[in-house]
Design a protein around this motif. Structure first.
Motif, PDB file in Angstrom:
ATOM      1  N   ALA A 160       9.279  -8.813   5.358  1.00 52.96           N
ATOM      2  CA  ALA A 160       8.808  -7.775   4.444  1.00 52.96           C
ATOM      3  C   ALA A 160       7.905  -8.379   3.376  1.00 52.96           C
ATOM      4  O   ALA A 160       8.164  -9.462   2.849  1.00 52.96           O
ATOM      5  N   ALA A 161       6.814  -7.681   3.073  1.00 52.25           N
ATOM      6  CA  ALA A 161       5.870  -8.143   2.058  1.00 52.25           C
ATOM      7  C   ALA A 161       5.436  -6.963   1.211  1.00 52.25           C
ATOM      8  O   ALA A 161       5.203  -5.869   1.723  1.00 52.25           O
ATOM      9  N   ASN A 162       5.343  -7.183  -0.078  1.00 51.58           N
ATOM     10  CA  ASN A 162       4.914  -6.134  -0.992  1.00 51.58           C
ATOM     11  C   ASN A 162       4.021  -6.755  -2.054  1.00 51.58           C
ATOM     12  O   ASN A 162       4.483  -7.184  -3.112  1.00 51.58           O
ATOM     13  N   MET A 163       2.744  -6.833  -1.755  1.00 47.06           N
ATOM     14  CA  MET A 163       1.799  -7.487  -2.648  1.00 47.06           C
ATOM     15  C   MET A 163       1.299  -6.515  -3.701  1.00 47.06           C
ATOM     16  O   MET A 163       0.799  -5.425  -3.371  1.00 47.06           O
ATOM     17  N   ASP A 164       1.431  -6.882  -4.975  1.00 44.55           N
ATOM     18  CA  ASP A 164       0.900  -6.053  -6.054  1.00 44.55           C
ATOM     19  C   ASP A 164      -0.567  -6.397  -6.295  1.00 44.55           C
ATOM     20  O   ASP A 164      -1.179  -7.171  -5.538  1.00 44.55           O
ATOM     21  N   VAL A 165      -1.149  -5.841  -7.353  1.00 40.63           N
ATOM     22  CA  VAL A 165      -2.572  -6.060  -7.624  1.00 40.63           C
ATOM     23  C   VAL A 165      -2.875  -7.538  -7.830  1.00 40.63           C
ATOM     24  O   VAL A 165      -3.843  -8.079  -7.279  1.00 40.63           O
ATOM     25  N   ASP A 166      -2.053  -8.227  -8.607  1.00 40.30           N
ATOM     26  CA  ASP A 166      -2.292  -9.648  -8.864  1.00 40.30           C
ATOM     27  C   ASP A 166      -2.192 -10.467  -7.590  1.00 40.30           C
ATOM     28  O   ASP A 166      -2.989 -11.391  -7.364  1.00 40.30           O
ATOM     29  N   ASP A 167      -1.213 -10.161  -6.750  1.00 39.08           N
ATOM     30  CA  ASP A 167      -1.069 -10.862  -5.477  1.00 39.08           C
ATOM     31  C   ASP A 167      -2.295 -10.640  -4.594  1.00 39.08           C
ATOM     32  O   ASP A 167      -2.794 -11.565  -3.933  1.00 39.08           O
ATOM     33  N   THR A 168      -2.768  -9.396  -4.581  1.00 34.23           N
ATOM     34  CA  THR A 168      -3.931  -9.063  -3.765  1.00 34.23           C
ATOM     35  C   THR A 168      -5.175  -9.781  -4.271  1.00 34.23           C
ATOM     36  O   THR A 168      -5.974 -10.314  -3.486  1.00 34.23           O
ATOM     37  N   LEU A 169      -5.339  -9.820  -5.580  1.00 31.59           N
ATOM     38  CA  LEU A 169      -6.479 -10.521  -6.159  1.00 31.59           C
ATOM     39  C   LEU A 169      -6.441 -12.008  -5.819  1.00 31.59           C
ATOM     40  O   LEU A 169      -7.471 -12.609  -5.504  1.00 31.59           O
TER      41      LEU A 169
ATOM     42  N   GLY B 128     -11.827   0.431   9.766  1.00 29.22           N
ATOM     43  CA  GLY B 128     -10.558   1.132   9.602  1.00 29.22           C
ATOM     44  C   GLY B 128      -9.351   0.331  10.039  1.00 29.22           C
ATOM     45  O   GLY B 128      -8.213   0.793   9.933  1.00 29.22           O
ATOM     46  N   LYS B 129      -9.576  -0.898  10.521  1.00 33.92           N
ATOM     47  CA  LYS B 129      -8.465  -1.696  11.028  1.00 33.92           C
ATOM     48  C   LYS B 129      -7.582  -2.258   9.919  1.00 33.92           C
ATOM     49  O   LYS B 129      -6.391  -2.480  10.119  1.00 33.92           O
ATOM     50  N   ASP B 130      -8.166  -2.504   8.745  1.00 31.41           N
ATOM     51  CA  ASP B 130      -7.386  -3.083   7.656  1.00 31.41           C
ATOM     52  C   ASP B 130      -6.244  -2.170   7.240  1.00 31.41           C
ATOM     53  O   ASP B 130      -5.111  -2.608   7.040  1.00 31.41           O
ATOM     54  N   LYS B 131      -6.547  -0.886   7.119  1.00 25.07           N
ATOM     55  CA  LYS B 131      -5.501   0.071   6.736  1.00 25.07           C
ATOM     56  C   LYS B 131      -4.443   0.184   7.826  1.00 25.07           C
ATOM     57  O   LYS B 131      -3.230   0.187   7.549  1.00 25.07           O
ATOM     58  N   ASP B 132      -4.895   0.233   9.088  1.00 25.13           N
ATOM     59  CA  ASP B 132      -3.946   0.347  10.199  1.00 25.13           C
ATOM     60  C   ASP B 132      -3.041  -0.879  10.297  1.00 25.13           C
ATOM     61  O   ASP B 132      -1.868  -0.773  10.669  1.00 25.13           O
ATOM     62  N   ALA B 133      -3.590  -2.048   9.955  1.00 24.71           N
ATOM     63  CA  ALA B 133      -2.817  -3.286  10.045  1.00 24.71           C
ATOM     64  C   ALA B 133      -1.936  -3.520   8.824  1.00 24.71           C
ATOM     65  O   ALA B 133      -1.147  -4.468   8.802  1.00 24.71           O
ATOM     66  N   GLY B 134      -2.093  -2.666   7.807  1.00 25.78           N
ATOM     67  CA  GLY B 134      -1.300  -2.829   6.600  1.00 25.78           C
ATOM     68  C   GLY B 134      -1.774  -3.947   5.700  1.00 25.78           C
ATOM     69  O   GLY B 134      -1.008  -4.486   4.896  1.00 25.78           O
TER      70      GLY B 134
END
Length: 323
Positions: free
Chosen positions: A194-203, A267-273
């Protein structure tokens, strides 16, 4: 192979002070020069210290590198060096090295174990045009060729500058930069739990995966151009902001552009999560962040005034591009 003098003549034909309306033409001119340089490096002739160049490997490497891409990374290296009065031939070689690292990353990204893409730049990905084993070896060969070019004294006789370039490229492309960012990108998909990246993690992930190499493109030009510590710090701010803006713009295009326009599946990024700022901020918020980052870029190079026109235009181009 293209000589140093002819390379200087080619890059020198792009004059300073180009109006913003001519930016695309300028980018295309430099891209043509880069293409010529890369064609020479990827020819069949056996180079110094080489035993042989396997034809299938060379053919697949040319498939991966030639005939596509905006060549933004070498463009940034060349334009930064030009702004500082540095050798454009040395900047071209350094930028070409960055471009080969970028191309290697795309070949490996496209593999079934990674993003599993069939198309890249409007043609089949390397593992589709050839096979997976060849694609892996193509990526390996492009990476090592990149460092060979950057370390070659043919274009940069100063050993200290060559060492700085090699060190910088290794750091930007390695575990703390691009490769580490790719692992974080896979982590965000939930591949390892399980992964839950917030804004800082994404940046952070995006700064590593995409931003580090783009920022180093600018830094490479600064190194070649002999920038002092203050100038390098300013250009690093520019490069980091540009890299972040580029990735956000790419995420927006993945949502809005057609596969035909992008030359690859969208559109693959959204589908891949995958973790993107579009998910975290929404499209309007992501666009606003792009605009803010362009402002950071413009402020960072303000001390060079009119000489930095092309770098300012590059920042605007990054967020306005349609492909």
């Amino acid at each position: 192979m293209t000589s140093t003098s002819s390379t200087q003549a080619q890059t020198g034909s792009v004059k300073a002070g180009t109006p913003a309306s001519e930016f695309s033409h300028r980018l295309a001119q430099v891209a043509e020069t880069v293409e010529t340089f890369l064609v020479d490096r990827l020819g069949p002739e056996i180079g110094l210290g080489e035993i042989a160049r396997p034809p299938r490997l060379m053919e697949a490497m040319r498939h991966a590198v030639l005939g596509g891409g905006k060549r933004l990374r070498p463009f940034l290296a060349i334009e930064t060096a030009r702004m500082l009065g540095g050798s454009e031939a040395a900047a071209l070689a350094a930028g070409a090295g960055v471009e080969l690292v970028h191309c290697y990353s795309l070949v490996h990204d496209d593999l079934p174990a990674m993003d599993d893409d069939d198309m890249r730049r409007g043609k089949p990905t390397v593992h589709k045009a050839y096979d997976e084993a060849t694609a892996i070896l193509v990526g390996d060969a492009l990476q090592t060729l990149a460092f060979e070019i950057v370390a070659d004294p043919t274009w940069q006789p100063d050993a200290r500058i060559r060492a700085d370039l090699v060190l910088g490229l290794a750091r930007a492309s390695g575990l703390g930069g691009m490769v580490g960012g790719q692992l974080l990108d896979l982590t965000a998909e939930g591949r390892f739990g399980a992964a839950n990246m917030d804004v800082d993690d994404t940046l952070r992930m995006q700064a590593m995966k995409t931003g580090a190499i783009l920022a180093f493109s600018v830094e490479a030009g600064a190194i070649v151009g002999g920038a002092d510590a203050g100038q390098r710090a300013a250009l690093l701010r520019y490069g980091l902001a540009l890299g972040q803006a580029f990735q956000i713009a790419d995420d927006i295009l993945d949502r809005e552009a057609s596969p035909e326009a992008m030359g690859k599946a969208t559109g693959k990024d959204k589908d891949a999560g995958k973790a993107t700022l579009v998910d975290r901020l929404g499209l309007d918020g992501a666009r606003a962040e792009c605009d803010r980052l362009v402002g950071v870029c413009e402020d960072a190079v303000a001390l060079w005034g009119e000489k930095a026109r092309t770098l300012r235009d590059a920042a605007r181009f990054t967020v306005a591009r349609k492909t």
